[in-house]
Write a protein that holds these residues in place. Sequence first.
Motif, PDB file in Angstrom:
ATOM      1  N   GLU A   7       0.824  -1.217   0.000  1.00  0.00           N
ATOM      2  CA  GLU A   7       0.000   0.000   0.000  1.00  0.00           C
ATOM      3  C   GLU A   7       0.856   1.263   0.000  1.00  0.00           C
ATOM      4  O   GLU A   7       0.541   2.239  -0.673  1.00  0.00           O
ATOM      5  CB  GLU A   7      -0.942  -0.015   1.218  1.00  0.00           C
ATOM      6  CG  GLU A   7      -1.930   1.149   1.211  1.00  0.00           C
ATOM      7  CD  GLU A   7      -2.847   1.124   2.438  1.00  0.00           C
ATOM      8  OE1 GLU A   7      -3.283   0.035   2.839  1.00  0.00           O
ATOM      9  OE2 GLU A   7      -3.108   2.210   2.993  1.00  0.00           O
ATOM     10  N   GLU A 207     -16.781  -2.161  -1.671  1.00  0.00           N
ATOM     11  CA  GLU A 207     -15.333  -1.943  -1.789  1.00  0.00           C
ATOM     12  C   GLU A 207     -14.903  -1.750  -3.236  1.00  0.00           C
ATOM     13  O   GLU A 207     -13.996  -0.967  -3.506  1.00  0.00           O
ATOM     14  CB  GLU A 207     -14.576  -3.130  -1.187  1.00  0.00           C
ATOM     15  CG  GLU A 207     -14.719  -3.204   0.329  1.00  0.00           C
ATOM     16  CD  GLU A 207     -14.136  -4.498   0.880  1.00  0.00           C
ATOM     17  OE1 GLU A 207     -14.785  -5.551   0.732  1.00  0.00           O
ATOM     18  OE2 GLU A 207     -13.023  -4.446   1.416  1.00  0.00           O
ATOM     19  N   PHE A 351     -15.012  -9.811  -1.121  1.00  0.00           N
ATOM     20  CA  PHE A 351     -15.046  -8.378  -1.392  1.00  0.00           C
ATOM     21  C   PHE A 351     -16.514  -7.958  -1.517  1.00  0.00           C
ATOM     22  O   PHE A 351     -17.297  -8.636  -2.187  1.00  0.00           O
ATOM     23  CB  PHE A 351     -14.357  -8.070  -2.740  1.00  0.00           C
ATOM     24  CG  PHE A 351     -12.931  -7.620  -2.592  1.00  0.00           C
ATOM     25  CD1 PHE A 351     -12.646  -6.298  -2.272  1.00  0.00           C
ATOM     26  CD2 PHE A 351     -11.876  -8.511  -2.781  1.00  0.00           C
ATOM     27  CE1 PHE A 351     -11.332  -5.881  -2.144  1.00  0.00           C
ATOM     28  CE2 PHE A 351     -10.557  -8.092  -2.650  1.00  0.00           C
ATOM     29  CZ  PHE A 351     -10.281  -6.784  -2.331  1.00  0.00           C
ATOM     30  N   THR A 396      -6.368   3.014   1.541  1.00  0.00           N
ATOM     31  CA  THR A 396      -6.719   1.618   1.824  1.00  0.00           C
ATOM     32  C   THR A 396      -7.667   1.073   0.765  1.00  0.00           C
ATOM     33  O   THR A 396      -7.536  -0.068   0.320  1.00  0.00           O
ATOM     34  CB  THR A 396      -7.413   1.530   3.202  1.00  0.00           C
ATOM     35  OG1 THR A 396      -6.678   2.339   4.109  1.00  0.00           O
ATOM     36  CG2 THR A 396      -7.484   0.106   3.702  1.00  0.00           C
ATOM     37  N   GLU A 397      -8.621   1.905   0.372  1.00  0.00           N
ATOM     38  CA  GLU A 397      -9.596   1.456  -0.623  1.00  0.00           C
ATOM     39  C   GLU A 397      -8.945   1.301  -1.999  1.00  0.00           C
ATOM     40  O   GLU A 397      -9.263   0.375  -2.744  1.00  0.00           O
ATOM     41  CB  GLU A 397     -10.780   2.434  -0.682  1.00  0.00           C
ATOM     42  CG  GLU A 397     -11.540   2.479   0.649  1.00  0.00           C
ATOM     43  CD  GLU A 397     -12.697   3.458   0.649  1.00  0.00           C
ATOM     44  OE1 GLU A 397     -13.104   3.956  -0.430  1.00  0.00           O
ATOM     45  OE2 GLU A 397     -13.207   3.748   1.750  1.00  0.00           O
ATOM     46  N   TRP A 399      -5.834   0.546  -2.477  1.00  0.00           N
ATOM     47  CA  TRP A 399      -4.969  -0.640  -2.397  1.00  0.00           C
ATOM     48  C   TRP A 399      -5.789  -1.930  -2.529  1.00  0.00           C
ATOM     49  O   TRP A 399      -5.365  -2.886  -3.183  1.00  0.00           O
ATOM     50  CB  TRP A 399      -4.150  -0.612  -1.104  1.00  0.00           C
ATOM     51  CG  TRP A 399      -3.288  -1.823  -0.955  1.00  0.00           C
ATOM     52  CD1 TRP A 399      -3.394  -2.797   0.003  1.00  0.00           C
ATOM     53  CD2 TRP A 399      -2.207  -2.217  -1.804  1.00  0.00           C
ATOM     54  NE1 TRP A 399      -2.446  -3.769  -0.190  1.00  0.00           N
ATOM     55  CE2 TRP A 399      -1.705  -3.437  -1.293  1.00  0.00           C
ATOM     56  CE3 TRP A 399      -1.617  -1.660  -2.949  1.00  0.00           C
ATOM     57  CZ2 TRP A 399      -0.635  -4.109  -1.891  1.00  0.00           C
ATOM     58  CZ3 TRP A 399      -0.558  -2.334  -3.539  1.00  0.00           C
ATOM     59  CH2 TRP A 399      -0.072  -3.548  -3.012  1.00  0.00           C
ATOM     60  N   GLU A 400      -6.973  -1.936  -1.928  1.00  0.00           N
ATOM     61  CA  GLU A 400      -7.848  -3.109  -2.077  1.00  0.00           C
ATOM     62  C   GLU A 400      -8.145  -3.352  -3.559  1.00  0.00           C
ATOM     63  O   GLU A 400      -8.206  -4.491  -4.015  1.00  0.00           O
ATOM     64  CB  GLU A 400      -9.158  -2.924  -1.304  1.00  0.00           C
ATOM     65  CG  GLU A 400      -9.003  -2.961   0.216  1.00  0.00           C
ATOM     66  CD  GLU A 400      -8.365  -4.257   0.694  1.00  0.00           C
ATOM     67  OE1 GLU A 400      -8.806  -5.343   0.252  1.00  0.00           O
ATOM     68  OE2 GLU A 400      -7.396  -4.183   1.477  1.00  0.00           O
ATOM     69  N   ARG A 403      -5.154  -5.030  -5.122  1.00  0.00           N
ATOM     70  CA  ARG A 403      -5.121  -6.453  -4.722  1.00  0.00           C
ATOM     71  C   ARG A 403      -6.120  -7.267  -5.536  1.00  0.00           C
ATOM     72  O   ARG A 403      -5.829  -8.348  -6.018  1.00  0.00           O
ATOM     73  CB  ARG A 403      -5.441  -6.598  -3.234  1.00  0.00           C
ATOM     74  CG  ARG A 403      -4.298  -6.223  -2.316  1.00  0.00           C
ATOM     75  CD  ARG A 403      -4.708  -6.412  -0.852  1.00  0.00           C
ATOM     76  NE  ARG A 403      -5.196  -7.766  -0.616  1.00  0.00           N
ATOM     77  CZ  ARG A 403      -6.270  -8.072   0.112  1.00  0.00           C
ATOM     78  NH1 ARG A 403      -6.971  -7.115   0.679  1.00  0.00           N
ATOM     79  NH2 ARG A 403      -6.629  -9.324   0.269  1.00  0.00           N
TER      80      ARG A 403
END
Lengths: 422, 422
Positions: A7, A207, A351, A396-397, A399-400, A403
């Motif tokens: 991240e 997400e 998710f 964070t969002e 980076w999700e 991923r």
Amino acid sequence: MNGPIQESTLQEMIEGLRRFGADGRGVTRLAYGPAWCEAQRWLDSRARELGLDCTVDPGGNLYAHPPGLEPAAPVILTGSHLDTVEQGGAYDGAYGAVAGILLAAMGLGSGGIPVVAYVSAEEEGSRFASAFLGARSMLGMAEHADLDSTQDSAGVSWRAALEFARERGCASPVHAGPRPFEPLFRPRMELEAHIEQGPVLEAEQKEIGIVTSIIGFRRVEIRITGEARHAGTTPMAMRKDALVAAAECIWSAEVLAIEHGDPAVATVGRAEARPGAFNVVPGECELRLDARHSDSAVLGTMLSELEKRFRAIAERRGAKLDWKPVSSHAPVAMSADMITEATALAGEMVFSFKKMVSGAGHDSMIFAGQGVPSMMVFAPSHRGISHHPDEFTPMTELWEGVRFCHALLARLARRDAMEGAK
Amino acid sequence: MNGPIQESTLQEMIEGLRRFGADGRGVTRLAYGPAWCEAQRWLDSRARELGLDCTVDPGGNLYAHPPGLEPAAPVILTGSHLDTVEQGGAYDGAYGAVAGILLAAMGLGSGGIPVVAYVSAEEEGSRFASAFLGARSMLGMAEHADLDSTQDSAGVSWRAALEFARERGCASPVHAGPRPFEPLFRPRMELEAHIEQGPVLEAEQKEIGIVTSIIGFRRVEIRITGEARHAGTTPMAMRKDALVAAAECIWSAEVLAIEHGDPAVATVGRAEARPGAFNVVPGECELRLDARHSDSAVLGTMLSELEKRFRAIAERRGAKLDWKPVSSHAPVAMSADMITEATALAGEMVFSFKKMVSGAGHDSMIFAGQGVPSMMVFAPSHRGISHHPDEFTPMTELWEGVRFCHALLARLARRDAMEGAK
């Protein structure tokens, strides 16, 4: 750059990229301009630090790819655009461009299909009125004539802008032959990560968004002509007020879009009544109407119904209505296979997601239109704000989203390999 | 000029006057400017040819009166203004100004009260934002400070403009004492002939309008603030579209005026949505609202109701509404006695007429406001067009108005004399 991609890598690159822009609020990075060139060179050096090799094409698109990659090899393309609107945000385009480089650097393991990042030029159409110049040149869709006929508001041609970029190492020379641009790689599929630019994911606490299609739009310029008269001496019953007629039209456009339900939208973005004084009943009013839907037939129906309603309003009020379609783009479906895989994956990865229509145009639209299986993954946009300095998504969002994209590419590559083996 | 005063005299003077104006379409004769000064001098010479004497006052108003008139003598004032709006017509103001000179020249016979024509300056407020400068100075209502604080868009003060006019013989020096302007005559009453500037008389096939009151107006600048969002990515249900809110307000203003019935009018003359692009839901919209009624209490009710409805619309749509009153003028009643006499006279002369409210402000409003019994007579306006090069009234209709005014002045003078004798 050391250590694994995580991240903080994403954050460092997005924060780094936002520094490249013209003076003023937000991020202004118009295609092929000085700030844009510096930003592209910076991304190039960052990608190299992550172990990738970099190539620019004649359209000013940057590719970050595994070293030694055969140009003719089939690849997965993933990325987004480097340019912004004027006083735009730090995420639109930048997110997918950086995510693409990270995904290319992460790779899919030995023997897998190579992942190539693209960082495209002029997606927004903020400098040249013609959007998607980068993606179109990437796919060999632009002609020599376009290089001269496409000009910015200062009269600088696309050709001259590319020459400026080339001098800075940001583009390769255009081909002398009949076609100035040729695709550099053979994309088996394309994936674009992007911020939603709308409020839906945040509002519904999802997400990620799995984009099923990119909406089509139709734009119309409308002129309503009534009679300019003295606002004091003209009784209500004897008026042909172009602005009240326009007001009824504006409201009816909203009603029509609501009647059709999501993803139908209709927007009157501009209204200009003339002469515009306190004491004159407006004799003329110009409107700019934009209507969108993911289903081409429904969009057509919406437009005929809008025109019918607008004309009925004008006629009832004794006003004249000119209806001038100015541009349009058909809806584009994303790859059904990719959507299926993405949906299954999101379930497996637990998710929270939403299958959704993209209300804005994106580079993926151009790839899909040329037959490349394409899909987009959306990260939420805080309060739906975009094309604005306040554009924001928590890291964070974002980076999700990366991923998810990495897992999706791996899954798609496996499937692709299996199908190739069949 | 020879022979009796007749329709051709009126025609010759109105046609003559329209020649004095700045270049461009229609008639542009801004107060105290070169064309205005030439026009005033031309009227002065014409009035003298008709046997009148002429005097200018410090405000640039011209009086045409019987020679040897005692300044302190009671008189009947009749006239209108010499200035026009930019690219205006040949009748607004000019009609009453010329009619006044003809009426003064025709007189009321020996021993009757003298009829004095006035040709006023800056009624429109087209050069100086402050309208009725001429009538106000005629009645001694302007202060020394006004001479400097009143400036045109180029920064030229009223004082400097008057000095320009004075050098051309179009104004006398302002008084050095505490009051720059003093009334030059003692008006027993005032009568202003004018074109209707609206469509009513023509539509109802009436030869003249007997004006019972001059409408009051209230003007408000309104700003609606919603949220500027992407027109493609923001679902209809999640929008705070300032322009759709404004459209609802614009329509509701029309509905409210219709509910109140004539002479209520409400006009949104200007609407400006921002940012104004095809692909952005407008985040802000500014409106200019003008509402009028001849009854002050009703006008007040209209305004509170408009504000209430506008606020309810904005609130329901989650938008913010700023309501900023910017100017107002109370309704002014015309002289009841004069209306009674005019109505009786029209019946006797078999004139088709309409008792009506003036929807526009006029010099008579200033006289009436200062306690001078005042009335206006309207001639029809073809298609209601005014403040426009196409402004037109057939000469025959204008002449009927002059004939009616002459008979009316004679009747009013007899009545005045009888009352004076009581």
